[in-house]
Design a protein around this motif. Structure first.
Motif, short mmCIF file in Angstrom:
data_model
loop_
_atom_site.label_atom_id
_atom_site.label_comp_id
_atom_site.label_asym_id
_atom_site.label_seq_id
_atom_site.Cartn_x
_atom_site.Cartn_y
_atom_site.Cartn_z
N LYS A 81 39.05 16.87 41.38
CA LYS A 81 40.40 16.41 41.68
C LYS A 81 41.11 17.36 42.63
CE LYS A 81 44.75 15.11 39.44
NZ LYS A 81 45.47 14.96 38.14
N ASP A 82 40.97 18.66 42.38
CA ASP A 82 41.62 19.66 43.22
C ASP A 82 40.98 19.72 44.61
OD1 ASP A 82 43.38 20.37 41.20
OD2 ASP A 82 42.01 21.87 40.38
N LYS A 83 39.68 19.51 44.66
CA LYS A 83 38.99 19.50 45.95
C LYS A 83 39.44 18.32 46.79
CE LYS A 83 34.56 20.44 46.02
NZ LYS A 83 33.09 20.30 45.94
N LEU A 84 39.56 17.15 46.19
CA LEU A 84 40.03 15.97 46.91
C LEU A 84 41.45 16.19 47.44
CD1 LEU A 84 38.70 13.10 44.61
CD2 LEU A 84 37.93 13.63 46.92
N LEU A 85 42.30 16.80 46.65
CA LEU A 85 43.67 17.08 47.07
C LEU A 85 43.69 18.07 48.23
CD1 LEU A 85 46.71 16.74 46.66
CD2 LEU A 85 46.61 18.57 44.95
N PHE A 86 42.87 19.12 48.12
CA PHE A 86 42.80 20.12 49.18
C PHE A 86 42.33 19.48 50.48
CE2 PHE A 86 40.70 23.37 51.69
CZ PHE A 86 41.58 24.44 51.62
N ARG A 87 41.31 18.65 50.42
CA ARG A 87 40.81 17.98 51.62
C ARG A 87 41.86 17.05 52.21
NH1 ARG A 87 35.63 15.07 49.68
NH2 ARG A 87 36.08 13.89 51.57
N ALA A 88 42.56 16.31 51.36
CA ALA A 88 43.57 15.37 51.84
C ALA A 88 44.70 16.08 52.56
CB ALA A 88 44.12 14.56 50.67
N GLU A 89 45.01 17.29 52.13
CA GLU A 89 46.12 18.04 52.73
C GLU A 89 45.70 18.83 53.95
OE1 GLU A 89 47.57 20.45 49.55
OE2 GLU A 89 48.77 18.84 48.66
N ASN A 117 48.53 9.27 50.65
CA ASN A 117 49.16 10.47 50.08
C ASN A 117 50.55 10.20 49.53
OD1 ASN A 117 46.93 12.04 50.60
ND2 ASN A 117 47.73 12.89 52.51
N HIS A 164 48.59 13.75 59.16
CA HIS A 164 49.05 14.49 57.99
C HIS A 164 49.09 16.00 58.23
CE1 HIS A 164 44.70 14.30 57.80
NE2 HIS A 164 44.65 15.20 56.85
#
Length: 236
Positions: A81-89, A117, A164
């Motif tokens: 979950k944290d990896k997906l968020l980091f990549r999205a940002e 997002n 983004h």
């Protein structure tokens, strides 16, 4: 005064795939540092490990061993979950095939990452139109992909990757499907817009016509980096 740490640091990276009951080594001890504000190209024959390397850098694949840090973050240590968020940002992607949604116009395609997002659609499309203007498509925001040339579709894809405000732009063969003039325009935009705010840009390419845009070029073969040069003129 201590030098700034690299934006990307790969140390003794190894990636081994299981294929048909056998092990295939895609990366074999890769060391590479890439600085913020740098345009790095990865070149070499098909199957040499270029796409595997950028996939690990971008957190799409996990390495088998070795270390890879992006902006000081060890993505392998993050929960999914944290990896997906980091990549999205932090990461924007540009692909050879553009990957535009055919039923959405240019502004709608560019706005997709913002909507995912959580940005409201009206605000996302307003910002999409602004960045389309930056890449020279301010007059084509309502055009469908089929109504755009290949070079224009790639510029929409670049705008989508930048919308983004990511710190890393990863490009996989962004010009190989384009004619020379369109490819040069795409690279002019990538270098000017993507690095305008001191981002880092990593491009996998076979297209020798764009080597001169690189700050450095890493030549790969058989899962190794053979050499890293500061000028396309030195790559022989």
């Amino acid at each position: 005064m201590n030098a700034k740490p690299p934006a990307i640091r790969c140390q003794n990276l190894v990636k081994i795939y299981e294929a048909g009951g056998q092990q295939v080594t895609a990366l074999n001890g890769v060391d590479l540092d890439i600085a913020m504000g740098e345009l790095m190209m990865l070149v070499g024959p098909s199957g040499c490990g270029k796409t595997t390397l950028i996939s690990i850098i971008a957190g799409i694949l996990d390495q088998t061993s070795g270390g890879c840090e992006l902006f000081g973050e060890n993505l392998l240590a993050l929960r999914n979950k944290d990896k997906l968020l980091f990549r999205a940002e932090n990461i924007g992607f540009v692909f050879q095939a553009y990957n535009l949604l055919p039923t959405l116009n240019a502004a709608e395609n560019v706005s997709v990452p913002l909507i995912i997002n959580g940005v409201k659609r009206a605000e996302a499309e307003r910002r999409a139109k602004q960045i389309l203007d930056k890449v020279g498509l301010g007059a084509r925001t309502k055009a469908l992909p089929a109504e755009l040339s290949g070079g224009q579709q790639q510029r929409v894809a670049i705008a989508r990757a930048l919308i983004h405000d990511p710190r890393l732009i990863v490009c996989d063969e962004p010009t190989s499907a384009l004619d020379h003039e369109s490819g040069q325009k795409v690279m002019d935009i990538l270098k000017a817009v993507a690095l305008d705010h001191q981002r880092v840009l990593v491009i996998v390419t076979h297209d020798a016509r764009i080597f001169n845009f690189a700050d450095r070029i890493a030549e790969m073969d058989d899962g190794h980096i053979l050499k890293v040069v500061n000028s396309a003129a030195k790559l022989k």
